[in-house]
Scaffold this motif. Structure first.
Motif, PDB file in Angstrom:
ATOM      1  N   ALA A 192       9.720  37.720  53.360  1.00  0.00           N
ATOM      2  CA  ALA A 192       9.731  38.583  54.543  1.00  0.00           C
ATOM      3  C   ALA A 192      10.126  37.782  55.777  1.00  0.00           C
ATOM      4  CB  ALA A 192       8.353  39.217  54.755  1.00  0.00           C
ATOM      5  N   SER A 217      12.234  41.474  52.971  1.00  0.00           N
ATOM      6  CA  SER A 217      11.703  42.541  53.823  1.00  0.00           C
ATOM      7  C   SER A 217      11.796  42.076  55.276  1.00  0.00           C
ATOM      8  CB  SER A 217      10.244  42.842  53.461  1.00  0.00           C
ATOM      9  OG  SER A 217      10.141  43.303  52.129  1.00  0.00           O
ATOM     10  N   PHE A 267      11.156  42.847  59.391  1.00  0.00           N
ATOM     11  CA  PHE A 267      10.336  43.615  60.314  1.00  0.00           C
ATOM     12  C   PHE A 267      10.656  43.216  61.758  1.00  0.00           C
ATOM     13  CE2 PHE A 267       8.024  43.054  56.357  1.00  0.00           C
ATOM     14  CZ  PHE A 267       7.747  44.374  56.020  1.00  0.00           C
ATOM     15  N   TYR A 276       2.382  45.579  56.503  1.00  0.00           N
ATOM     16  CA  TYR A 276       3.025  45.279  55.218  1.00  0.00           C
ATOM     17  C   TYR A 276       2.022  44.523  54.362  1.00  0.00           C
ATOM     18  CZ  TYR A 276       6.009  42.511  52.018  1.00  0.00           C
ATOM     19  OH  TYR A 276       6.568  41.894  50.921  1.00  0.00           O
ATOM     20  N   SER A 277       1.797  45.009  53.152  1.00  0.00           N
ATOM     21  CA  SER A 277       0.856  44.359  52.250  1.00  0.00           C
ATOM     22  C   SER A 277       1.512  44.127  50.901  1.00  0.00           C
ATOM     23  CB  SER A 277      -0.399  45.219  52.069  1.00  0.00           C
ATOM     24  OG  SER A 277      -1.120  45.345  53.280  1.00  0.00           O
ATOM     25  N   ASP A 278       1.414  42.875  50.420  1.00  0.00           N
ATOM     26  CA  ASP A 278       1.978  42.535  49.117  1.00  0.00           C
ATOM     27  C   ASP A 278       1.513  41.127  48.756  1.00  0.00           C
ATOM     28  OD1 ASP A 278       3.541  42.940  46.813  1.00  0.00           O
ATOM     29  OD2 ASP A 278       5.230  41.865  47.689  1.00  0.00           O
ATOM     30  N   CYS A 334      -1.365  40.468  54.018  1.00  0.00           N
ATOM     31  CA  CYS A 334      -1.261  41.627  54.900  1.00  0.00           C
ATOM     32  C   CYS A 334      -0.691  41.155  56.229  1.00  0.00           C
ATOM     33  CB  CYS A 334      -2.621  42.283  55.117  1.00  0.00           C
ATOM     34  SG  CYS A 334      -2.587  43.689  56.280  1.00  0.00           S
TER      35      CYS A 334
END
Length: 225
Positions: A23, A55, A57, A88-90, A94
């Motif tokens: 991310a 990802s 952001f 976003y959590s993965d 978090c």
């Protein structure tokens, strides 16, 4: 002329792709003039080369919105990137991003954002690395330092960091300073990332590389361009 900024941004994108990041968070000031379409388009073109598996952001900086008398008009930003906050959590991580312009400008919507942030942080559960991203740092080196252009107002800092502590936040990251700074309160680091282009101090053009594995924050370092 955006040649200087674009060259460094493209270099950062290439390095991020090389790291195979999960991310990327842009902590604001995607542009300098919020109503300049060319600046937004140039920025979008440069970051379009980020690997599609990453990802990405965005949160708004003070140059991405229109500010006037305690109100924040997020239209220039939201017309490009939607909401001015995210969660976003993965993989036991978090990540929460907020619009710190609301805090800095005493916008009435600050309270709703605060409650939203507390809710999503608590909902993330335990044994999770929780990181908060914003544009304005809450403080540079000491939570009791005096107010200034760059940091969040002194009378608001304890409320936020007490909530961060009770919610299990591991670290808070910001931009805005165009330089690097680090502080800590209640065991929670408050760190800025430098600009990938123009600096206001001795820091090099760089980005912050955060490594998390199996629910632990392993490392956090600035990577020079």
């Amino acid at each position: 002329d955006l040649t200087y900024e674009t060259a460094y941004l493209q270099q950062a994108v290439g390095m991020v792709n090389g790291l195979k990041a999960d991310a990327v968070v842009f902590t604001g000031d995607q542009v300098n003039k919020p109503e300049d379409v060319e600046q937004w388009d140039t920025f979008a073109d440069a970051i379009s080369e980020i690997d599609s598996n990453v990802s990405v952001f965005h949160i708004p900086g003070n140059h991405d919105v229109l500010l006037s008398e305690g109100m924040v008009d997020v239209t220039p930003f939201s017309s490009r990137y939607g909401d001015d906050r995210f969660v976003y959590s993965d993989k036991k991580v978090c990540i929460v991003g907020i619009n710190s312009n609301l805090i800095k400008s005493n916008d009435p919507r600050e309270e709703e954002q605060f409650e939203w942030m507390r809710s999503v942080l608590e909902a993330a559960g335990e044994d999770v690395v929780k990181l908060v991203f914003c544009h304005h740092p809450f403080f540079l080196t000491d939570i009791e330092e005096e107010d200034g252009y760059f940091q969040i107002q002194k009378d608001k800092r304890h409320r936020y960091f007490d909530m961060f502590a009770s919610s299990g936040v591991s670290a808070v990251y910001a931009g805005h300073l165009h330089n690097s700074s680090e502080g800590e309160y209640r065991g929670i680091p408050m760190k800025t990332a430098t600009s990938v282009a123009y600096q206001l101090g001795p820091a090099r053009q760089s980005f912050r590389h955060i490594v998390i594995s199996d629910g632990s924050l392993l490392s956090d370092e600035m990577v020079d361009l």
